[in-house]
Design an enzyme around this catalytic site. Structure first.
Site, mmCIF file in Angstrom:
data_model
loop_
_atom_site.group_PDB
_atom_site.id
_atom_site.type_symbol
_atom_site.label_atom_id
_atom_site.label_comp_id
_atom_site.label_asym_id
_atom_site.label_seq_id
_atom_site.Cartn_x
_atom_site.Cartn_y
_atom_site.Cartn_z
ATOM 1 N N ASP A 108 0.868 -1.390 -0.470
ATOM 2 C CA ASP A 108 -0.255 -0.407 -0.243
ATOM 3 C C ASP A 108 0.801 0.710 0.053
ATOM 4 O OD1 ASP A 108 -2.120 1.589 -0.061
ATOM 5 O OD2 ASP A 108 -2.482 1.479 2.147
ATOM 6 N N ASP A 161 -2.582 2.392 -6.069
ATOM 7 C CA ASP A 161 -1.127 2.410 -5.190
ATOM 8 C C ASP A 161 -1.492 1.309 -4.004
ATOM 9 O OD1 ASP A 161 -4.085 3.055 -4.142
ATOM 10 O OD2 ASP A 161 -3.268 5.084 -3.275
ATOM 11 N N GLU A 162 -1.910 0.309 -4.167
ATOM 12 C CA GLU A 162 -2.709 -0.834 -3.999
ATOM 13 C C GLU A 162 -2.263 -2.857 -4.616
ATOM 14 O OE1 GLU A 162 -4.951 -1.482 -0.548
ATOM 15 O OE2 GLU A 162 -6.069 0.139 -1.111
#
Length: 419
Positions: free
Chosen positions: A42, A135-136
């Site tokens: 993350d 973003d993950e």
């Protein structure tokens, strides 16, 4: 291996809290450290971190990435979060909580580029990467020890350090035996963290709110709480037969998650459940013509992305947000999957018609139950196949000459969408 230093990569077969080689306290320690293979990565306050990296003068200032005063917060940096600012918060509330914040309009082209750099680091370790967003991502490193020179935890620490060194951005990582626990772990020590959950999962989860469980949104949370299940431990202690009786298959899944069990695999080819585009207006809109003028460019944007990704959908969803922030959603199932702006607009306008007569502050259009678009020959042309030919040609022109190369008539200022 039971301990690993994140700074110098020294390891130990004992549980320690300080590195014996460099004296760093950034040591990961867990009895199952070298046996766990599923990780969740993350990025830390991703959009805001990219902006701060590119503008060092903002390093110690509260930064919010988002729309205008009537928009919402996309990302808030950790300084802004200390004032209570969070993602999806209406911008006017965020600025009321943190009036000195620096507000930056999102630059998704830049964020996509940085995301590709970060995920590229993981891709050098394994192809088993499942992205959730820019973003993950989840990653499965089972069976990569010999190929990458060490257990997954060592590979991940190296990758974490490489990402920070090469991009100037930080990420937090959770390592666990399954996807659910890996995501929980990645949130335990942000930013720049690395946490591990193993067979100690049930004890760690017991006191946490049931809202940490996937699929438990605000409405279901109230239902669970009113039924006496406020914590994960409450669900773990419940008879699974009672949970199944109350909530069906969801009840069984809640029981499994409460015990730290998750059978989902890391699947790079997972089906997307949906995609959408939306816009918040500067002023409330009421008339059909004004709302349709906002709806059309969203349909173009969404249809273009669907064609680019090779997907289509027969379930179209319209989203409207009223001035009191209550959200109205309407959906329709079409006879065949579509991927053109024309089809999306027609469905959206039909869904919107019964809701007219009151002001709205946001409109959105979405495609649910996404499927792969199959390019098969048809015996007879339809309005969708004709529109698809036209819009595909427009895609090519815009790719070559820019977005402004072709503008639909209904998108011109002062034009009312044709009926």
């Amino acid at each position: 291996m039971k301990s690993l230093c994140r700074d110098c990569l020294w390891s130990s077969s004992e549980i320690v809290t300080r590195c014996e080689a460099c004296l760093s306290r950034r040591v990961i320690a867990h009895p199952e450290l070298d046996r766990l293979t599923i990780a969740h990565l993350d990025c830390d306050a991703f959009y805001a971190s990219v902006e701060k990296r590119d503008r060092p003068e903002l390093r110690d200032k509260p930064v919010i990435v988002g729309g205008g005063r009537r928009g919402v917060v996309s990302t808030a940096c950790y300084v802004a979060r200390q004032y209570g600012v969070g993602s999806a918060m209406p911008m006017f509330r965020a600025l009321k909580a943190c009036p000195d914040a620096v507000v930056i309009k999102p630059d998704f082209r830049k964020y996509v580029h940085e995301s590709e750099r970060i995920l590229g680091t993981l891709a050098r370790l394994t192809p088993l990467i499942q992205t959730l967003s820019l973003d993950e991502a989840w990653v499965d490193l089972a069976g990569t020890e010999r190929l990458n020179g060490g257990p997954p935890v060592l590979q991940l620490v190296r990758a974490q350090n490489e990402i920070e060194r090469e991009t100037g951005l930080t990420v937090s990582i959770g390592l666990a035996p399954n996807r659910f626990l890996a995501k929980i772990a990645s949130e335990l020590d942000k930013p720049r963290g690395f946490s591990v959950i193993g067979s100690d999962a049930q004890a760690l989860l017991a006191r946490r709110s049931v809202k940490v469980l996937p699929g438990v949104g605000p409405v279901f949370l109230k239902t669970l709480q009113s039924d006496g299940y406020a914590t994960v431990g409450d669900l773990a202690a419940a008879d699974p037969r009672d949970l199944i009786k109350r909530y069906g298959e969801t009840g069984f899944r809640l029981h499994e998650l409460a015990h730290g069990r998750d059978a989902r695999t890391v699947n790079p080819e997972r089906d997307r459940k949906g995609m959408s585009a939306e816009n918040t207006f500067n002023e409330d809109l009421t008339s059909a013509s004004d709302l349709e003028a906002e709806l059309w460019p969203l349909c173009e944007k969404l249809a273009s992305k669907a064609r680019r990704d090779g997907v289509a959908s027969r379930v179209i969803v319209l989203k409207l947000r009223r001035t009191d922030f209550k959200i109205v959603t309407r959906r329709v199932s079409l006879p065949e999957p579509v991927q053109t702006a024309r089809a999306l607009f027609a469905a959206g306008r039909e869904l919107m018609a019964p809701e007219l007569g009151r002001p709205y502050r946001l409109i959105g259009i979405g495609m649910a139950e996404i499927v792969d678009a199959v390019d098969t020959p048809v015996l007879f042309e339809t309005s969708e196949t004709r529109a698809l030919k036209t819009e595909t040609a427009i895609d090519a022109l815009r790719a070559k000459f820019g977005q402004g190369a072709v503008i639909a008539g209904r998108a011109l200022p002062g034009k009312t969408p044709a009926r």
